[in-house]
Design an enzyme around this catalytic site. Sequence first.
Site, PDB file in Angstrom:
ATOM      1  N   PRO A 108      44.605  43.567  49.368  1.00  0.00           N
ATOM      2  CA  PRO A 108      45.557  42.407  49.348  1.00  0.00           C
ATOM      3  C   PRO A 108      46.335  42.846  48.099  1.00  0.00           C
ATOM      4  O   PRO A 108      47.576  42.323  48.274  1.00  0.00           O
ATOM      5  CB  PRO A 108      44.780  41.177  48.996  1.00  0.00           C
ATOM      6  CG  PRO A 108      43.556  41.461  49.042  1.00  0.00           C
ATOM      7  CD  PRO A 108      43.134  42.996  49.626  1.00  0.00           C
ATOM      8  N   ASP A 109      45.920  43.483  47.158  1.00  0.00           N
ATOM      9  CA  ASP A 109      46.646  43.638  45.833  1.00  0.00           C
ATOM     10  C   ASP A 109      47.610  44.675  46.468  1.00  0.00           C
ATOM     11  O   ASP A 109      48.988  44.626  45.767  1.00  0.00           O
ATOM     12  CB  ASP A 109      45.865  44.227  44.869  1.00  0.00           C
ATOM     13  CG  ASP A 109      45.096  45.343  45.283  1.00  0.00           C
ATOM     14  OD1 ASP A 109      44.673  45.736  46.301  1.00  0.00           O
ATOM     15  OD2 ASP A 109      44.565  46.203  44.263  1.00  0.00           O
ATOM     16  N   THR A 132      41.702  49.464  38.772  1.00  0.00           N
ATOM     17  CA  THR A 132      40.354  49.976  38.605  1.00  0.00           C
ATOM     18  C   THR A 132      40.470  51.193  39.489  1.00  0.00           C
ATOM     19  O   THR A 132      39.893  52.172  39.213  1.00  0.00           O
ATOM     20  CB  THR A 132      39.456  49.147  39.763  1.00  0.00           C
ATOM     21  OG1 THR A 132      39.295  47.757  38.886  1.00  0.00           O
ATOM     22  CG2 THR A 132      38.019  49.388  39.693  1.00  0.00           C
TER      23      THR A 132
HETATM   24  N1  LIG Z   1      45.562  52.260  25.995  1.00  0.00           N
HETATM   25  C1  LIG Z   1      44.813  51.709  26.912  1.00  0.00           C
HETATM   26  N2  LIG Z   1      43.283  52.137  26.927  1.00  0.00           N
HETATM   27  C2  LIG Z   1      42.661  51.424  27.822  1.00  0.00           C
HETATM   28  N3  LIG Z   1      42.871  50.558  28.681  1.00  0.00           N
HETATM   29  C3  LIG Z   1      43.911  49.971  28.466  1.00  0.00           C
HETATM   30  C4  LIG Z   1      45.337  50.472  27.646  1.00  0.00           C
HETATM   31  N4  LIG Z   1      46.153  49.835  27.857  1.00  0.00           N
HETATM   32  C5  LIG Z   1      46.031  48.728  28.733  1.00  0.00           C
HETATM   33  N5  LIG Z   1      44.621  49.180  29.083  1.00  0.00           N
HETATM   34  C6  LIG Z   1      43.877  48.211  30.113  1.00  0.00           C
HETATM   35  O1  LIG Z   1      44.486  47.977  31.344  1.00  0.00           O
HETATM   36  C7  LIG Z   1      43.809  46.927  31.941  1.00  0.00           C
HETATM   37  C8  LIG Z   1      45.145  46.188  32.845  1.00  0.00           C
HETATM   38  O2  LIG Z   1      45.308  46.765  33.711  1.00  0.00           O
HETATM   39  P1  LIG Z   1      45.191  46.251  35.472  1.00  0.00           P
HETATM   40  O3  LIG Z   1      45.025  44.649  34.965  1.00  0.00           O
HETATM   41  O4  LIG Z   1      46.552  46.693  35.962  1.00  0.00           O
HETATM   42  O5  LIG Z   1      44.009  46.701  35.776  1.00  0.00           O
HETATM   43  P2  LIG Z   1      42.488  46.240  35.822  1.00  0.00           P
HETATM   44  O6  LIG Z   1      42.334  44.936  35.271  1.00  0.00           O
HETATM   45  O7  LIG Z   1      41.997  47.450  34.903  1.00  0.00           O
HETATM   46  O8  LIG Z   1      42.033  46.518  37.223  1.00  0.00           O
HETATM   47  P3  LIG Z   1      41.985  45.626  38.520  1.00  0.00           P
HETATM   48  O9  LIG Z   1      43.538  44.917  38.662  1.00  0.00           O
HETATM   49  O10 LIG Z   1      41.732  46.569  39.386  1.00  0.00           O
HETATM   50  O11 LIG Z   1      40.911  44.626  38.182  1.00  0.00           O
HETATM   51  C9  LIG Z   1      43.225  45.932  31.213  1.00  0.00           C
HETATM   52  O12 LIG Z   1      41.900  46.090  31.212  1.00  0.00           O
HETATM   53  C10 LIG Z   1      43.552  46.656  29.700  1.00  0.00           C
HETATM   54  O13 LIG Z   1      42.705  46.846  28.698  1.00  0.00           O
HETATM   55  C1  LIG Z   2      41.908  50.290  46.643  1.00  0.00           C
HETATM   56  C2  LIG Z   2      41.658  48.921  45.806  1.00  0.00           C
HETATM   57  C3  LIG Z   2      40.387  48.895  45.217  1.00  0.00           C
HETATM   58  C4  LIG Z   2      42.848  48.689  44.614  1.00  0.00           C
HETATM   59  O1  LIG Z   2      42.441  47.548  44.060  1.00  0.00           O
HETATM   60  C5  LIG Z   2      42.028  47.588  46.844  1.00  0.00           C
HETATM   61  O2  LIG Z   2      43.306  47.861  47.293  1.00  0.00           O
HETATM   62  C6  LIG Z   2      41.298  47.798  47.977  1.00  0.00           C
HETATM   63  O3  LIG Z   2      39.851  47.521  48.128  1.00  0.00           O
HETATM   64  N1  LIG Z   2      41.770  48.299  49.242  1.00  0.00           N
HETATM   65  C7  LIG Z   2      41.146  48.262  50.455  1.00  0.00           C
HETATM   66  C8  LIG Z   2      41.498  49.512  51.292  1.00  0.00           C
HETATM   67  C9  LIG Z   2      42.994  49.900  51.396  1.00  0.00           C
HETATM   68  O4  LIG Z   2      43.745  49.375  50.968  1.00  0.00           O
HETATM   69  O5  LIG Z   2      43.310  50.573  52.407  1.00  0.00           O
END
Ligand SMILES: Nc1ncnc2c1ncn2[C@@H]1O[C@H](COP(=O)(O)OP(=O)(O)OP(=O)(O)O)[C@@H](O)[C@H]1O
Ligand SMILES: CC(C)(CO)[C@@H](O)C(=O)NCCC(=O)O
Length: 259
Positions: A108-109, A132
Site C-alpha cells: 500500500p505504501d 525498511t
Molecule cells: N543519518 C541517518 N542515519 C540513520 N537513520 C536515519 C538518518 N536520517 C534519517 N534516518 C532514519 O530514517 C527513518 C525515516 O525513514 P522512513 O520513515 O522513510 O522509513 P522507516 O521508518 O525507516 O521505514 P518504514 O517506513 O518502512 O517503517 C527514521 O527511522 C530515521 O531515524
Molecule cells: C516492500 C515493502 C516492504 C516496502 O515498505 C512494502 O511495500 C511491501 O510489503 N510490499 C509488498 C510487495 C510488493 O509491493 O510487491
Amino acid sequence: MLLAIDCGNTNTVFSIWDGKEFLCTLRTSTHHARTADAYFTWFSTLINHYGIKPDITDVIISSTVPRVVFNLRVFADRFFGCRPMVVGKPECLLPHAPRVDPGTQVGPDRLVNTAGAFDRHGGDLIVVDFGTATTFDVVAHDGAYVGGGIAPGVNLSLEALHMAAAALPHVDVTKPPKVIGTNTVDCMQSGVFWGYVGLVNGICARIRAEYERPMRIIGTGGLAPLFAQGEMLFDEIDDDLTMHGLTVIHDHNKKAEAQ
Ligand SMILES: Nc1ncnc2c1ncn2[C@@H]1O[C@H](COP(=O)(O)OP(=O)(O)OP(=O)(O)O)[C@@H](O)[C@H]1O
Ligand SMILES: CC(C)(CO)[C@@H](O)C(=O)NCCC(=O)O
Ligand SMILES: [K+]
C-alpha cells in the site's frame, strides 16, 4: 480534518491534514500489539504538547503490516467515531489501478507514493523510497503503478552486517569522508553508502533503458537527503510524498462518494 496514518514495517507516522496543510507529524515504532487506547494516550499527549486541538472527522490508513490495522480501526472508531479508509482494501478506490501480474498485492505504501507522486510531478516517474526496504516504483504516463524493484533497506543492510560478522559493530549510515576507509566503521559506511549510490544509479538507469521514455526520479523517505549528497541521484526530493499520497487517495474517495 483528516488523520493520515502511514504504517511501515519499522515506523508508523500520523499526520493531521486540515485541507490546506499538515498541522503536525507524529512518529512511533510499529508494533502490532499496541492497543487503540495506547495509540490514543500517545497521540493526545503529543497534540496537547503542540497545542493542537484537531477536529478529526476522517481517518485513512496505509499499512505494510496487516496485523496493525485491527487496532488502528478500533482507535479510529472509538476516539473519532469514524470508519477509516484502508488503502489496498477493495472499498478504498485508487485514482489509477495498478497494472501488475494477476494476484499481486502491491504494498500500500507504494500505491500511496504513486498517487502522491503523480499528483505533484505528473507521470513517467521512478519513485525511490528509502524505508525498511528501498523501493523503486514506476509511475506510468497515466498515473498507474506499473512495477518496480524492492531492495533491502539501508539500515537493514548495516544491521545484517553487524549481526552476521562478529567483528563488525553497529553503525549508523552516513556519508564517509573518503571512499577508501582507513578504519572499520569508515569501511562499513563506505561500503553501504557508496554501495547504495551505485544500487540506486544502476537500477534507475536500467529501468530507464527498459521503459523507453524519458523519466524523472523522485527520492523520498528518511534517508533520501543523505543519498542526494552522494551524486545527482534524483531530479527532486519530496519528503512528505507518502502523506501527500494519503490525502490524494482520501480526496479521490470523497469525490467518488459524492457522485
Ligand atoms: N543519518 C541517518 N542515519 C540513520 N537513520 C536515519 C538518518 N536520517 C534519517 N534516518 C532514519 O530514517 C527513518 C525515516 O525513514 P522512513 O520513515 O522513510 O522509513 P522507516 O521508518 O525507516 O521505514 P518504514 O517506513 O518502512 O517503517 C527514521 O527511522 C530515521 O531515524
Ligand atoms: C516492500 C515493502 C516492504 C516496502 O515498505 C512494502 O511495500 C511491501 O510489503 N510490499 C509488498 C510487495 C510488493 O509491493 O510487491
Ligand atoms: K515509509
